[in-house]
Design a protein around this motif. Structure first.
Motif, short mmCIF file in Angstrom:
data_model
loop_
_atom_site.label_atom_id
_atom_site.label_comp_id
_atom_site.label_asym_id
_atom_site.label_seq_id
_atom_site.Cartn_x
_atom_site.Cartn_y
_atom_site.Cartn_z
N VAL A 83 -15.94 0.69 73.20
CA VAL A 83 -15.03 -0.36 72.73
C VAL A 83 -15.24 -0.76 71.27
O VAL A 83 -14.33 -1.30 70.64
N ALA A 84 -16.43 -0.51 70.72
CA ALA A 84 -16.67 -0.88 69.32
C ALA A 84 -17.86 -0.10 68.78
O ALA A 84 -18.74 0.32 69.53
N MET A 213 -20.61 0.49 71.53
CA MET A 213 -20.61 -0.52 72.58
C MET A 213 -19.86 0.07 73.77
O MET A 213 -18.71 0.52 73.64
N THR A 214 -20.51 0.04 74.94
CA THR A 214 -19.95 0.68 76.13
C THR A 214 -19.72 -0.34 77.24
O THR A 214 -20.59 -1.16 77.52
N VAL A 228 -14.64 -7.96 71.67
CA VAL A 228 -14.34 -6.98 70.62
C VAL A 228 -13.59 -7.65 69.47
O VAL A 228 -13.86 -7.38 68.29
N GLU A 229 -12.65 -8.54 69.80
CA GLU A 229 -11.91 -9.25 68.76
C GLU A 229 -12.87 -10.02 67.84
O GLU A 229 -12.72 -9.99 66.61
N LEU A 230 -13.85 -10.67 68.43
CA LEU A 230 -14.82 -11.42 67.63
C LEU A 230 -15.69 -10.48 66.79
O LEU A 230 -15.95 -10.76 65.61
N LEU A 231 -16.14 -9.39 67.39
CA LEU A 231 -16.92 -8.42 66.62
C LEU A 231 -16.15 -7.95 65.39
O LEU A 231 -16.67 -7.96 64.27
N PRO A 255 -13.14 -0.40 65.93
CA PRO A 255 -12.84 -0.06 67.32
C PRO A 255 -13.58 1.20 67.74
O PRO A 255 -13.81 2.11 66.93
N GLY A 256 -13.96 1.26 69.01
CA GLY A 256 -14.68 2.43 69.51
C GLY A 256 -13.78 3.65 69.61
O GLY A 256 -12.56 3.54 69.74
#
Length: 287
Positions: A83-84, A213-214, A228-231, A255-256
């Protein structure tokens, strides 16, 4: 009544700075109204198994841990999702170095020589470069000898000590070549481990991606999307978060993506590190 737990991340404690990083991120998430916590593991193998057991919601995976988690999930009919990742995780290469005065001027001349690598579980300093050399006709253990520098095994090469020792052996002349990630070649030159003009690049792998990030398919999608939005919103210009991003080695979260792991998937198969279900199949690996 049981209180719902925070959205919990698993990370591997390969260095004391990991505590500083994630304590800082935890406070930053709290300041943005996101209930977050983290758990540290001593190895990526333990982290992957804890993730599968539902003990954490997301894992900060090495590329090799991503491969294992994806295979473990697929083996039981589940799905893993990247995801990231950091901007510095994308499009990396590993290099095979030789001494500048070496008579090894092409890869074929490594036949019968000794190649130094990082730890047994280092994607960037062992698995990827050895599979690269095998693809060029030099199978490790048969066409060439491998001398591993097993520093902090089970940390998947996050600790650069094995790569540093391999380069020292190359400079000292006890190995004929050394495998490192491209960024560490620059680091070792800057710190003086590689004297100016002492080595040259003999060969380079194709580009690949590093950490991710998984999440698995049982996690709340809305919560993951907010995480993810915050990251992705973290700004290097924000004085509250910049020191943490610097410690974590990035300027921007992205994004991942997964196509950057194809080369490692092939290396894992070629060198027999994991089975198709994520089971550990390589000899001499502690877990």
């Amino acid at each position: 009544m049981t209180t719902p737990r925070p959205f919990t991340l698993g990370a591997v404690a390969y260095d004391p700075k990991v505590v500083t990083i994630w304590e800082g991120f935890k406070d930053w998430f709290a300041s943005h109204g996101f209930d977050f916590d983290f758990v540290l593991y001593s190895s990526y193998e333990a982290q992957a198994e804890a993730h599968m057991a539902g003990h954490v919601d997301v894992t900060w995976d090495s590329p090799l841990a991503w491969v294992r988690t994806r295979r473990m999930a697929e083996g039981v009919g589940r799905q893993a999702r990247a995801v990231a990742m950091r901007d510095t995780d994308q499009d990396l290469t590993s290099v095979v170095l030789v001494r500048s005065d070496s008579d090894i001027t092409e890869v074929s001349l490594l036949a019968g020589r000794i190649v130094g690598t990082g730890a047994i579980d280092s994607p960037q300093a062992t698995l990827l470069p050895l599979a690269h050399l095998a693809g060029l006709g030099l199978d490790p253990g048969t066409s060439l000898s491998v001398r591993r520098f097993d520093v902090m095994v089970t940390k998947h090469g996050d600790h650069v000590g094995g790569e540093r020792d391999a380069v020292k052996a190359l400079v000292d002349g006890t190995v004929d070549a050394a495998c490192v990630i491209d960024g560490n070649q620059l680091l070792f030159a800057k710190e003086g481990t590689i004297p100016t003009g002492a080595v040259r690049v003999l060969s380079r792998t194709a580009p690949y991606d590093h950490c991710t990030m998984t999440v698995l398919d049982d996690v709340d999608v809305g919560v993951v999307d907010r995480f993810v939005e915050l990251l992705l919103s973290m700004s290097f210009d924000d004085p509250a978060v910049r020191p943490l991003l610097e410690l974590e080695g990035l300027r921007q979260w992205r994004p991942g993506r997964t196509h950057g792991y194809d080369q490692l998937e092939a290396a894992v198969d070629r060198l027999g590190f994991y089975g198709a279900d994520g089971s550990i199949s390589v000899d001499g690996y502690p877990p």
